[in-house]
Scaffold this motif. Structure first.
Motif, PDB file in Angstrom:
ATOM      1  N   SER A   1      33.357   6.331 -38.006  1.00 60.63           N
ATOM      2  CA  SER A   1      34.555   6.319 -37.166  1.00 60.63           C
ATOM      3  C   SER A   1      34.269   5.918 -35.722  1.00 60.63           C
ATOM      4  O   SER A   1      35.170   5.463 -35.016  1.00 60.63           O
ATOM      5  CB  SER A   1      35.230   7.691 -37.189  1.00 60.63           C
ATOM      6  N   ASP A   2      33.038   6.083 -35.263  1.00 59.57           N
ATOM      7  CA  ASP A   2      32.673   5.794 -33.877  1.00 59.57           C
ATOM      8  C   ASP A   2      31.294   5.140 -33.886  1.00 59.57           C
ATOM      9  O   ASP A   2      30.286   5.820 -34.119  1.00 59.57           O
ATOM     10  CB  ASP A   2      32.659   7.095 -33.078  1.00 59.57           C
ATOM     11  N   MET A   3      31.247   3.827 -33.658  1.00 58.76           N
ATOM     12  CA  MET A   3      29.991   3.090 -33.780  1.00 58.76           C
ATOM     13  C   MET A   3      28.937   3.582 -32.804  1.00 58.76           C
ATOM     14  O   MET A   3      27.790   3.832 -33.207  1.00 58.76           O
ATOM     15  CB  MET A   3      30.230   1.586 -33.591  1.00 58.76           C
ATOM     16  N   ALA A   4      29.275   3.718 -31.545  1.00 57.72           N
ATOM     17  CA  ALA A   4      28.275   4.132 -30.552  1.00 57.72           C
ATOM     18  C   ALA A   4      27.687   5.492 -30.910  1.00 57.72           C
ATOM     19  O   ALA A   4      26.468   5.692 -30.843  1.00 57.72           O
ATOM     20  CB  ALA A   4      28.891   4.150 -29.155  1.00 57.72           C
ATOM     21  N   ARG A   5      28.538   6.429 -31.301  1.00 55.84           N
ATOM     22  CA  ARG A   5      28.066   7.770 -31.666  1.00 55.84           C
ATOM     23  C   ARG A   5      27.146   7.705 -32.884  1.00 55.84           C
ATOM     24  O   ARG A   5      26.097   8.351 -32.926  1.00 55.84           O
ATOM     25  CB  ARG A   5      29.260   8.686 -31.952  1.00 55.84           C
TER      26      ARG A   5
ATOM     27  N   MET B   1      29.409   0.515 -40.365  1.00 52.73           N
ATOM     28  CA  MET B   1      30.586  -0.345 -40.253  1.00 52.73           C
ATOM     29  C   MET B   1      31.756   0.412 -39.629  1.00 52.73           C
ATOM     30  O   MET B   1      32.004   1.570 -39.983  1.00 52.73           O
ATOM     31  CB  MET B   1      31.029  -0.833 -41.639  1.00 52.73           C
ATOM     32  N   VAL B   2      32.474  -0.270 -38.738  1.00 49.86           N
ATOM     33  CA  VAL B   2      33.731   0.220 -38.180  1.00 49.86           C
ATOM     34  C   VAL B   2      34.766  -0.860 -38.435  1.00 49.86           C
ATOM     35  O   VAL B   2      34.497  -2.048 -38.236  1.00 49.86           O
ATOM     36  CB  VAL B   2      33.616   0.500 -36.665  1.00 49.86           C
ATOM     37  N   PHE B   3      35.946  -0.444 -38.874  1.00 50.27           N
ATOM     38  CA  PHE B   3      37.031  -1.381 -39.150  1.00 50.27           C
ATOM     39  C   PHE B   3      38.163  -1.163 -38.152  1.00 50.27           C
ATOM     40  O   PHE B   3      38.442  -0.044 -37.756  1.00 50.27           O
ATOM     41  CB  PHE B   3      37.541  -1.190 -40.581  1.00 50.27           C
ATOM     42  N   ASP B   4      38.820  -2.272 -37.757  1.00 49.70           N
ATOM     43  CA  ASP B   4      39.929  -2.205 -36.811  1.00 49.70           C
ATOM     44  C   ASP B   4      41.066  -3.071 -37.334  1.00 49.70           C
ATOM     45  O   ASP B   4      40.902  -4.289 -37.418  1.00 49.70           O
ATOM     46  CB  ASP B   4      39.471  -2.693 -35.437  1.00 49.70           C
TER      47      ASP B   4
ATOM     48  N   PRO C   1      42.836   7.979 -43.380  1.00 50.32           N
ATOM     49  CA  PRO C   1      42.072   8.979 -42.626  1.00 50.32           C
ATOM     50  C   PRO C   1      40.709   9.197 -43.272  1.00 50.32           C
ATOM     51  O   PRO C   1      40.481   8.843 -44.428  1.00 50.32           O
ATOM     52  CB  PRO C   1      42.924  10.242 -42.741  1.00 50.32           C
ATOM     53  N   ALA C   2      39.824   9.814 -42.518  1.00 52.79           N
ATOM     54  CA  ALA C   2      38.467  10.073 -43.000  1.00 52.79           C
ATOM     55  C   ALA C   2      38.501  10.778 -44.347  1.00 52.79           C
ATOM     56  O   ALA C   2      39.370  11.611 -44.617  1.00 52.79           O
ATOM     57  CB  ALA C   2      37.714  10.923 -41.985  1.00 52.79           C
ATOM     58  N   ALA C   3      37.546  10.414 -45.179  1.00 56.22           N
ATOM     59  CA  ALA C   3      37.435  11.040 -46.496  1.00 56.22           C
ATOM     60  C   ALA C   3      37.035  12.502 -46.345  1.00 56.22           C
ATOM     61  O   ALA C   3      36.401  12.885 -45.365  1.00 56.22           O
ATOM     62  CB  ALA C   3      36.394  10.293 -47.325  1.00 56.22           C
ATOM     63  N   ALA C   4      37.426  13.307 -47.312  1.00 54.54           N
ATOM     64  CA  ALA C   4      37.015  14.706 -47.313  1.00 54.54           C
ATOM     65  C   ALA C   4      35.501  14.764 -47.440  1.00 54.54           C
ATOM     66  O   ALA C   4      34.874  13.848 -47.937  1.00 54.54           O
ATOM     67  CB  ALA C   4      37.672  15.427 -48.492  1.00 54.54           C
TER      68      ALA C   4
END
Length: 164
Positions: free
Chosen positions: A24-28, A79-82, A87-90
């Motif tokens: 969800s956050d590439m830099a992180r 990978m990050v998609f835009d 929402p994030a998977a469980a």
């Protein structure tokens, strides 16, 4: 043994290129995997939805930003998609069908767990030679000691020698 033969001399039909992980956050995520486990930056790729849609058929159509990290000859593709998809998977469990976890051999379980927690990971369980944690997006990561992994590798080499 040539590059296109396995340990038994058979022709190799395929090789594992990389493992892809949507974050969800590439830099992180880059910071987590490089600073917690020692992955190194290799390269990155950006493609538009129009470029990737014929293959990936994403809903909604999305651009991709991928960063490739290396560890011990293995490649992890973040990978990050835009725009992002659902929402994030469980949080997945080991016994669910699909990719369950990444396994990483480290010198010091306690030290690695402390670094992972400082970088946003969550340690689920820790014992002498192993630990289970989740990265900041909830991906399961198994840690084993390098000593344990070296024993596994030695056994694999002995079995390959006996079979050859």
């Amino acid at each position: 043994m040539s590059e296109d033969q396995d340990a038994r001399g058979r022709g190799v039909m395929s090789v594992l290129v990389h493992i892809g992980l949507t974050v969800s956050d590439m830099a992180r995520s880059v910071r987590f995997y490089t600073e917690a486990f020692g992955f190194t930056y290799d390269r990155e790729l950006r493609m538009t939805a129009a470029q990737i849609d014929p293959l990936m058929q994403l809903q909604p159509p999305s651009d991709i930003h991928a960063v490739y990290l290396m560890l011990g000859g293995q490649t992890l593709e973040l990978m990050v998609f835009d725009p992002p998809s659902a929402p994030a998977a469980a949080s997945r469990m080991f016994n669910q069908t699909g990719l369950a976890h990444l396994s990483i051999a480290v010198d010091d379980i306690a030290d690695t767990c402390a670094r992972a927690e400082a970088l946003g990971g969550t340690v689920s369980k820790r014992v002498d030679r192993a630990a289970i944690l989740r990265d900041p997006d909830g991906q399961l990561v198994e840690l084993v000691t390098r000593v344990f992994n070296d024993r596994l590798e030695k056994g694999r080499a002995e079995r390959a020698g006996a079979a050859g």
